[in-house]
Design a protein around this motif. Structure first.
Motif, PDB file in Angstrom:
ATOM      1  N   GLY A 125     -68.232 -16.365 -44.666  1.00 21.05           N
ATOM      2  CA  GLY A 125     -69.451 -17.039 -44.216  1.00 21.05           C
ATOM      3  C   GLY A 125     -70.447 -15.999 -43.723  1.00 21.05           C
ATOM      4  O   GLY A 125     -70.270 -14.792 -43.932  1.00 21.05           O
ATOM      5  N   THR A 126     -71.465 -16.456 -43.068  1.00 18.55           N
ATOM      6  CA  THR A 126     -72.556 -15.597 -42.611  1.00 18.55           C
ATOM      7  C   THR A 126     -72.079 -14.476 -41.694  1.00 18.55           C
ATOM      8  O   THR A 126     -71.193 -14.680 -40.863  1.00 18.55           O
ATOM      9  CB  THR A 126     -73.604 -16.444 -41.859  1.00 18.55           C
ATOM     10  N   ILE A 127     -72.671 -13.295 -41.844  1.00 17.71           N
ATOM     11  CA  ILE A 127     -72.466 -12.164 -40.937  1.00 17.71           C
ATOM     12  C   ILE A 127     -73.825 -11.791 -40.357  1.00 17.71           C
ATOM     13  O   ILE A 127     -74.774 -11.539 -41.095  1.00 17.71           O
ATOM     14  CB  ILE A 127     -71.867 -10.948 -41.662  1.00 17.71           C
ATOM     15  N   THR A 128     -73.921 -11.778 -39.018  1.00 14.63           N
ATOM     16  CA  THR A 128     -75.187 -11.457 -38.352  1.00 14.63           C
ATOM     17  C   THR A 128     -74.924 -10.685 -37.067  1.00 14.63           C
ATOM     18  O   THR A 128     -74.134 -11.151 -36.249  1.00 14.63           O
ATOM     19  CB  THR A 128     -75.960 -12.732 -37.991  1.00 14.63           C
ATOM     20  N   PRO A 129     -75.660  -9.598 -36.794  1.00 15.08           N
ATOM     21  CA  PRO A 129     -76.309  -8.746 -37.773  1.00 15.08           C
ATOM     22  C   PRO A 129     -75.262  -7.937 -38.544  1.00 15.08           C
ATOM     23  O   PRO A 129     -74.099  -7.975 -38.166  1.00 15.08           O
ATOM     24  CB  PRO A 129     -77.198  -7.864 -36.893  1.00 15.08           C
ATOM     25  N   PRO A 130     -75.635  -7.230 -39.600  1.00 16.04           N
ATOM     26  CA  PRO A 130     -76.992  -6.886 -40.011  1.00 16.04           C
ATOM     27  C   PRO A 130     -77.566  -7.748 -41.118  1.00 16.04           C
ATOM     28  O   PRO A 130     -78.720  -7.576 -41.481  1.00 16.04           O
ATOM     29  CB  PRO A 130     -76.820  -5.448 -40.527  1.00 16.04           C
ATOM     30  N   PHE A 131     -76.774  -8.701 -41.675  1.00 21.33           N
ATOM     31  CA  PHE A 131     -77.238  -9.369 -42.891  1.00 21.33           C
ATOM     32  C   PHE A 131     -78.035 -10.644 -42.648  1.00 21.33           C
ATOM     33  O   PHE A 131     -79.109 -10.825 -43.179  1.00 21.33           O
ATOM     34  CB  PHE A 131     -76.051  -9.676 -43.814  1.00 21.33           C
ATOM     35  N   GLY A 132     -77.463 -11.569 -41.861  1.00 19.52           N
ATOM     36  CA  GLY A 132     -78.123 -12.860 -41.707  1.00 19.52           C
ATOM     37  C   GLY A 132     -77.937 -13.744 -42.920  1.00 19.52           C
ATOM     38  O   GLY A 132     -78.730 -14.645 -43.174  1.00 19.52           O
ATOM     39  N   HIS A 133     -76.860 -13.504 -43.684  1.00 21.46           N
ATOM     40  CA  HIS A 133     -76.553 -14.343 -44.837  1.00 21.46           C
ATOM     41  C   HIS A 133     -75.080 -14.200 -45.184  1.00 21.46           C
ATOM     42  O   HIS A 133     -74.376 -13.359 -44.627  1.00 21.46           O
ATOM     43  CB  HIS A 133     -77.430 -13.979 -46.038  1.00 21.46           C
ATOM     44  N   VAL A 134     -74.627 -15.047 -46.114  1.00 20.65           N
ATOM     45  CA  VAL A 134     -73.249 -14.963 -46.591  1.00 20.65           C
ATOM     46  C   VAL A 134     -73.142 -13.770 -47.535  1.00 20.65           C
ATOM     47  O   VAL A 134     -73.966 -13.613 -48.442  1.00 20.65           O
ATOM     48  CB  VAL A 134     -72.864 -16.259 -47.330  1.00 20.65           C
ATOM     49  N   PRO A 135     -72.152 -12.889 -47.362  1.00 27.32           N
ATOM     50  CA  PRO A 135     -72.016 -11.731 -48.262  1.00 27.32           C
ATOM     51  C   PRO A 135     -71.696 -12.176 -49.682  1.00 27.32           C
ATOM     52  O   PRO A 135     -71.053 -13.210 -49.893  1.00 27.32           O
ATOM     53  CB  PRO A 135     -70.864 -10.941 -47.638  1.00 27.32           C
ATOM     54  N   SER A 136     -72.132 -11.397 -50.663  1.00 21.64           N
ATOM     55  CA  SER A 136     -71.873 -11.729 -52.065  1.00 21.64           C
ATOM     56  C   SER A 136     -70.387 -11.661 -52.385  1.00 21.64           C
ATOM     57  O   SER A 136     -69.910 -12.310 -53.319  1.00 21.64           O
ATOM     58  CB  SER A 136     -72.652 -10.783 -52.983  1.00 21.64           C
ATOM     59  N   GLN A 137     -69.664 -10.885 -51.614  1.00 22.15           N
ATOM     60  CA  GLN A 137     -68.208 -10.775 -51.736  1.00 22.15           C
ATOM     61  C   GLN A 137     -67.639 -10.765 -50.328  1.00 22.15           C
ATOM     62  O   GLN A 137     -68.193 -10.116 -49.441  1.00 22.15           O
ATOM     63  CB  GLN A 137     -67.849  -9.477 -52.467  1.00 22.15           C
ATOM     64  N   PRO A 138     -66.537 -11.507 -50.069  1.00 25.85           N
ATOM     65  CA  PRO A 138     -65.981 -11.549 -48.706  1.00 25.85           C
ATOM     66  C   PRO A 138     -65.727 -10.150 -48.137  1.00 25.85           C
ATOM     67  O   PRO A 138     -65.365  -9.224 -48.866  1.00 25.85           O
ATOM     68  CB  PRO A 138     -64.670 -12.313 -48.884  1.00 25.85           C
ATOM     69  N   VAL A 139     -65.946 -10.032 -46.849  1.00 22.73           N
ATOM     70  CA  VAL A 139     -65.724  -8.766 -46.142  1.00 22.73           C
ATOM     71  C   VAL A 139     -64.413  -8.882 -45.369  1.00 22.73           C
ATOM     72  O   VAL A 139     -64.255  -9.773 -44.528  1.00 22.73           O
ATOM     73  CB  VAL A 139     -66.894  -8.460 -45.185  1.00 22.73           C
ATOM     74  N   GLU A 140     -63.470  -7.989 -45.659  1.00 22.76           N
ATOM     75  CA  GLU A 140     -62.131  -8.051 -45.071  1.00 22.76           C
ATOM     76  C   GLU A 140     -61.956  -6.966 -44.012  1.00 22.76           C
ATOM     77  O   GLU A 140     -62.141  -5.785 -44.284  1.00 22.76           O
ATOM     78  CB  GLU A 140     -61.074  -7.887 -46.159  1.00 22.76           C
ATOM     79  N   LEU A 141     -61.583  -7.400 -42.822  1.00 26.06           N
ATOM     80  CA  LEU A 141     -61.312  -6.478 -41.717  1.00 26.06           C
ATOM     81  C   LEU A 141     -59.804  -6.393 -41.496  1.00 26.06           C
ATOM     82  O   LEU A 141     -59.128  -7.424 -41.411  1.00 26.06           O
ATOM     83  CB  LEU A 141     -61.970  -6.966 -40.428  1.00 26.06           C
TER      84      LEU A 141
END
Length: 251
Positions: free
Chosen positions: A117-133
């Motif tokens: 879902g959304t990441i803020t900051p720095p994007f303020g939108h849903v990433p084009s590909q999931p970000v895995e931590l």
């Protein structure tokens, strides 16, 4: 834009014990109607306060999602459990209705957290590909995914502050009217999501000193499954606990 957690904010909250504050960043009339005006706040309050009572009894949690999140952690009874259900009639700081915020015991989060879902900051939108931590003992040790994952890692490490790689909190999305728009204040209230904060935590929420960091960022995991001390409470964003299900405003 964000007064919350700033130095002036914390001074004001400390000095004025009658102050009431609600975080409604980037609110539009349409957003106000969806998340407040059209919501049965009395019913939402009953459900969320019951969930909060249950939450405060939990010692250990596990969270999974279809996107690959699988993370476990321990709770700290001294940390605040904030039930923001639309009741802001007492002094303090309040959030938009439909979020229940939990601050785990620092240093206990272990596993994978996948932001779809959304990441803020720095994007303020849903990433084009999931970000895995990958998280070990509360610290992010690896960030994987597409272009945005690389940008996110650069953003976090750009502060040159080890606090910006530390997990801060988890919050449930419990607003029946919220939808994904790119505005994190609404997106993190989409029913059944979990929102994870990274970086700064105030001393108000986690006494005595909180978690120092240069800034704060949030990412969202959709359709979350929640276990309280090994017991399934929510599955793929749907409440399954029998007692809480009776109060569920979406049923």
């Amino acid at each position: 834009q964000w007064l919350l957690y700033s130095t002036p904010f914390e001074i004001a909250m400390d000095k004025n014990k009658k102050l009431r504050y609600m975080c409604l960043v980037d609110f539009s009339p349409e957003l106000l109607i969806r998340t407040i005006g059209d919501i049965n706040t009395a019913q939402l309050k009953e459900f969320m306060e019951a969930f909060g009572v249950r939450q405060r009894q939990v010692k250990e949690m596990r969270v999974t999602t279809p996107a690959g999140t699988d993370v476990s952690f321990v709770l700290d009874p001294s940390h605040t459990v904030a039930v923001d259900c639309g009741k802001a009639d007492v002094p303090g700081f309040h959030m938009c209705p439909g979020q229940l915020n939990v601050i785990p015991k620092f240093g206990t989060i272990n596993g994978k957290i996948v932001f779809d879902g959304t990441i803020t900051p720095p994007f303020g939108h849903v990433p084009s590909q999931p970000v895995e931590l990958t998280v070990e003992n509360g610290v992010i040790v690896k960030i994987e995914g597409g272009r945005e994952a690389s940008e996110y890692e650069k953003f976090l490490k750009g502060f040159d502050d080890e606090g910006m790689l530390k997990m801060a909190h988890i919050a449930y999305g419990f607003n029946p009217g919220a939808k994904r728009t790119g505005n994190v204040v609404e997106d993190e209230r989409v029913w059944g999501c979990t929102e994870w904060g990274i970086g700064y935590v105030s001393a108000i929420e986690a006494p005595p000193i909180g978690q120092p960091a240069a800034s704060h960022t949030d990412g969202i995991c959709l359709n979350s499954t929640i276990y309280f001390d090994g017991k399934l409470v929510m599955e793929d964003g749907v409440i399954v606990d029998e007692e809480l299900k009776k109060l569920d405003p979406t049923v």
